[in-house]
Write a protein that holds these residues in place. Structure first.
Motif, mmCIF file in Angstrom:
data_model
loop_
_atom_site.group_PDB
_atom_site.id
_atom_site.type_symbol
_atom_site.label_atom_id
_atom_site.label_comp_id
_atom_site.label_asym_id
_atom_site.label_seq_id
_atom_site.Cartn_x
_atom_site.Cartn_y
_atom_site.Cartn_z
ATOM 1 N N PHE A 184 0.844 -1.192 0.000
ATOM 2 C CA PHE A 184 0.000 0.000 0.000
ATOM 3 C C PHE A 184 0.879 1.242 0.000
ATOM 4 N N SER A 185 0.402 2.292 -0.655
ATOM 5 C CA SER A 185 1.054 3.589 -0.508
ATOM 6 C C SER A 185 0.660 4.182 0.837
ATOM 7 N N ALA A 186 1.351 5.243 1.256
ATOM 8 C CA ALA A 186 1.054 5.865 2.547
ATOM 9 C C ALA A 186 -0.375 6.399 2.581
ATOM 10 N N THR A 187 -0.824 6.993 1.479
ATOM 11 C CA THR A 187 -2.193 7.520 1.428
ATOM 12 C C THR A 187 -3.210 6.403 1.224
ATOM 13 N N GLY A 188 -2.851 5.401 0.432
ATOM 14 C CA GLY A 188 -3.771 4.301 0.174
ATOM 15 C C GLY A 188 -4.050 3.458 1.402
ATOM 16 N N LEU A 189 -3.091 3.402 2.331
ATOM 17 C CA LEU A 189 -3.254 2.577 3.520
ATOM 18 C C LEU A 189 -4.446 3.022 4.361
ATOM 19 N N SER A 190 -4.711 4.310 4.401
ATOM 20 C CA SER A 190 -5.824 4.811 5.213
ATOM 21 C C SER A 190 -7.161 4.234 4.765
ATOM 22 N N TRP A 191 -7.233 3.813 3.494
ATOM 23 C CA TRP A 191 -8.491 3.280 2.989
ATOM 24 C C TRP A 191 -8.807 1.890 3.505
ATOM 25 N N VAL A 192 -7.839 1.224 4.119
ATOM 26 C CA VAL A 192 -8.145 -0.041 4.791
ATOM 27 C C VAL A 192 -9.174 0.211 5.896
ATOM 28 N N MET A 193 -9.053 1.346 6.578
ATOM 29 C CA MET A 193 -10.015 1.731 7.606
ATOM 30 C C MET A 193 -11.195 2.499 7.007
ATOM 31 N N ASN A 194 -10.884 3.429 6.105
ATOM 32 C CA ASN A 194 -11.919 4.333 5.609
ATOM 33 C C ASN A 194 -12.966 3.646 4.736
ATOM 34 N N SER A 195 -12.573 2.634 3.972
ATOM 35 C CA SER A 195 -13.535 1.957 3.097
ATOM 36 C C SER A 195 -14.615 1.276 3.935
ATOM 37 N N TYR A 196 -14.223 0.715 5.067
ATOM 38 C CA TYR A 196 -15.198 0.100 5.973
ATOM 39 C C TYR A 196 -16.086 1.164 6.620
ATOM 40 N N SER A 197 -15.462 2.224 7.147
ATOM 41 C CA SER A 197 -16.222 3.270 7.846
ATOM 42 C C SER A 197 -17.216 3.958 6.924
ATOM 43 N N LEU A 198 -16.795 4.213 5.693
ATOM 44 C CA LEU A 198 -17.637 4.928 4.733
ATOM 45 C C LEU A 198 -18.900 4.149 4.426
ATOM 46 N N VAL A 199 -18.760 2.872 4.100
ATOM 47 C CA VAL A 199 -19.913 2.046 3.735
ATOM 48 C C VAL A 199 -20.766 1.735 4.966
ATOM 49 N N PHE A 200 -20.120 1.388 6.055
ATOM 50 C CA PHE A 200 -20.837 1.061 7.284
ATOM 51 C C PHE A 200 -21.677 2.246 7.761
ATOM 52 N N GLY A 201 -21.058 3.432 7.833
ATOM 53 C CA GLY A 201 -21.785 4.612 8.293
ATOM 54 C C GLY A 201 -22.892 5.021 7.342
ATOM 55 N N GLY A 202 -22.656 4.891 6.039
ATOM 56 C CA GLY A 202 -23.646 5.326 5.065
ATOM 57 C C GLY A 202 -24.887 4.464 5.011
ATOM 58 N N LEU A 203 -24.776 3.182 5.347
ATOM 59 C CA LEU A 203 -25.891 2.254 5.171
ATOM 60 C C LEU A 203 -26.616 1.892 6.464
ATOM 61 N N LEU A 204 -26.189 2.442 7.604
ATOM 62 C CA LEU A 204 -26.794 2.046 8.880
ATOM 63 C C LEU A 204 -28.293 2.375 8.959
ATOM 64 N N LEU A 205 -28.684 3.561 8.562
ATOM 65 C CA LEU A 205 -30.101 3.928 8.605
ATOM 66 C C LEU A 205 -30.934 3.004 7.733
ATOM 67 N N LEU A 206 -30.422 2.738 6.539
ATOM 68 C CA LEU A 206 -31.142 1.862 5.618
ATOM 69 C C LEU A 206 -31.227 0.451 6.178
ATOM 70 N N GLY A 207 -30.141 -0.032 6.757
ATOM 71 C CA GLY A 207 -30.147 -1.373 7.334
ATOM 72 C C GLY A 207 -31.129 -1.509 8.468
ATOM 73 N N GLY A 208 -31.225 -0.474 9.316
ATOM 74 C CA GLY A 208 -32.159 -0.523 10.430
ATOM 75 C C GLY A 208 -33.602 -0.527 9.983
ATOM 76 N N ARG A 209 -33.952 0.343 9.041
ATOM 77 C CA ARG A 209 -35.337 0.423 8.583
ATOM 78 C C ARG A 209 -35.709 -0.792 7.744
ATOM 79 N N ALA A 210 -34.764 -1.310 6.957
ATOM 80 C CA ALA A 210 -35.042 -2.512 6.170
ATOM 81 C C ALA A 210 -35.371 -3.683 7.084
ATOM 82 N N GLY A 211 -34.702 -3.746 8.241
ATOM 83 C CA GLY A 211 -35.018 -4.794 9.207
ATOM 84 C C GLY A 211 -36.426 -4.659 9.755
#
Length: 501
Positions: free
Chosen positions: A65-92
């Motif tokens: 990984f590049s120095a900047t690319g490494l942050s996306w190991v954490m950010n890719s999870y946070s971005l998708v997880f945070g963005g879909l929480l409301l939808l996941g809760g209401r879909a349930g």
């Protein structure tokens, strides 16, 4: 508690159309299995947020990984997880919480396996995205299932306190587990560890989790689109602010777009008959204050884990394993406070409990502003970790109870999704703000590299103490109530009574 849990599960089975003929001992055993299944899933999801932190240097080396690319190991999870929480809760709420929970846990487990096997950086990032999707499906429905399955007030208070404990202490435990696995095995093991636990969660959920009735409703698609894209844009904007600064065009564009989409979402929700997020959830004063602190507390609290990890490794020279164990006082105090919450809340109500917690957190963060390059682990750092662990345990644990204690069953998923969305967004925003403060202070500090590093950290801790002070101010708005005999006869908790009017 055991009797109330077994009674609750029996009634849940009746709703699902299942006749319960088990003995009291079997019912107690089953209630324990259901509770352990749901809490294990929550702990697994929360651990994944911090367990990867310690492994990042090894991941960068192995997958180039590049120095900047490494942050996306954490950010890719946070971005998708945070963005879909409301939808996941209401879909349930609409399509079945048990179904969404099992599907989400399965997806999370398979993505963890794929991530552990990743031969390239792109493969790992794709797996992290799928993990985020699975976490957003399972997370809010875990909370909703706890709320609706354990409907007895005393049992509900206990399990919600335990849920909050898993969510809060999981951050510290993640650093310990990450350090152990990275030192003893490899970075891949921090992903592989999810597989046996995830399989156990899925199997036990299929066998023991009661099926709740679905709601006859339609999914608010305009609300789902604006909420998901709005939260994702805000999280990405915060990530960009942390890496590129607040003056970056990317930061400004995504934060502006996110704010506009959230405003549009609120406008849609106020006019929709069956909204993704019922705005009446915020009409109750106690619940609104709890939501506010669920946003503010992670803003302040995340700084401790992020900056102290660097201080322990880069300044004190501790290994990844020793760094993880350095957070044991925080985790231990969190769990201790969580055990006390079911006793403290009925006796004192939410106001004094959260005030003491917020005050303890502020004091601990102020102590951290006194760190120098010559500071050791004892006594200053140790005392600060105890105060912050106590503060987080008391300040956060009651919030889940306040928010979920008297939510209508058909809105439990939406309420849980809103809770976790605010928590995730608050953590992202807080980290972006404090990393920016840290960077500015570091650049303006003179002296050695270590001196500049510590100067930036203490400035960030001062800003975090300011944010934590806001949680104290919000806690002042909670209604101060005492238990009533009438309320006890109705089976209500003080939290329910205090938040009903």
């Amino acid at each position: 508690m055991e009797h109330s849990l077994s009674t609750t599960l029996s009634s849940s089975d009746a709703v699902a159309g299942t006749r319960v003929t088990a003995s009291p001992r079997a019912s107690r055993l089953r209630s324990g299995i259901v509770l352990a299944t749901l809490l294990t899933c929550q702990l697994m999801i929360v651990l994944d947020i911090t367990v990867m932190n310690v492994a990042l240097p090894r991941i960068q080396s192995d997958l180039h990984f590049s120095a900047t690319g490494l942050s996306w190991v954490m950010n890719s999870y946070s971005l998708v997880f945070g963005g879909l929480l409301l939808l996941g809760g209401r879909a349930g709420d609409l399509f079945g919480r048990r179904n969404l929970f099992i599907a989400g846990a399965t997806l999370f487990t398979l993505a963890s396996l794929a991530g552990g096997l990743a031969p390239t950086a792109g493969w790992l990032l794709a797996a992290r995205v799928v993990q985020g999707i699975g976490g957003a499906m399972a997370g809010p429905n875990t909370l909703a299932l706890l709320t609706t399955t354990f409907s007895d007030p005393k049992a509900r208070m206990r399990v919600l306190a335990l849920f909050s404990g898993m969510s809060s202490a999981g951050f510290a435990i993640g650093l310990i587990v990450g350090g152990l696995l990275t030192e003893w095995l490899s970075w891949r093991s921090v992903l592989f560890i999810n597989v046996p636990f995830g399989l156990a969660v899925v199997v036990l959920a299929l066998l023991y989790l009661p099926t709740a009735q679905r709601q006859s409703a339609h999914l608010d698609l305009p609300g789902a689109f604006t909420a998901t894209t709005g939260v994702a844009a805000l999280v990405y904007g915060f990530i960009s602010a942390a890496s590129d600064g607040w003056g970056s065009a990317t930061t400004d564009i995504f934060l502006a777009a996110g704010a506009a989409l959230i405003i549009a979402f609120l406008a849609i929700e106020s006019r929709t008959a069956q909204p993704l997020l019922p705005l009446r959830l915020f009409a109750d004063r106690n619940r609104a204050a709890a939501y506010a602190n669920m946003f503010l507390t992670p803003m302040a609290g995340m700084s401790m884990f992020f900056f102290l990890t660097q201080f322990l490794q880069d300044v004190l020279g501790l290994s990844a394993l020793a760094t993880g164990f350095a957070f044991l006082p925080t985790a231990a105090l969190m769990f201790t406070m969580i055990r006390l919450i079911p006793r403290l809340l009925p006796r004192f109500g939410p106001k004094p409990v959260t005030l003491v917690g917020a005050g303890s957190m502020v004091t601990g963060l102020i102590l951290l502003t006194q760190l120098t390059t010559d500071s050791g682990y004892f006594p200053l750092l140790f005392i600060a970790m105890i105060l912050i662990g106590c503060g987080l345990g008391l300040a956060v644990s009651p919030l889940n109870v306040i928010i979920m204690s008297n939510v209508e069953p058909h809105e439990a998923g939406a309420a849980g999704g809103a809770l976790q969305t605010l928590q995730q967004t608050g953590a992202s925003l807080g980290l972006a703000i404090l990393v920016t403060v840290f960077g500015t202070a570091t650049r303006s500090a003179g002296g050695s590299i270590q001196h500049a590093l510590v100067s930036g950290m203490t400035t960030a801790f001062a800003a975090a103490a300011g944010i934590a002070t806001l949680t104290f101010v919000v806690a002042l708005t909670f209604r101060a109530v005492r238990p009533t005999t009438a309320g006890a006869r109705r089976g209500q908790t003080p939290v329910t009574e205090s938040s009903s009017g």
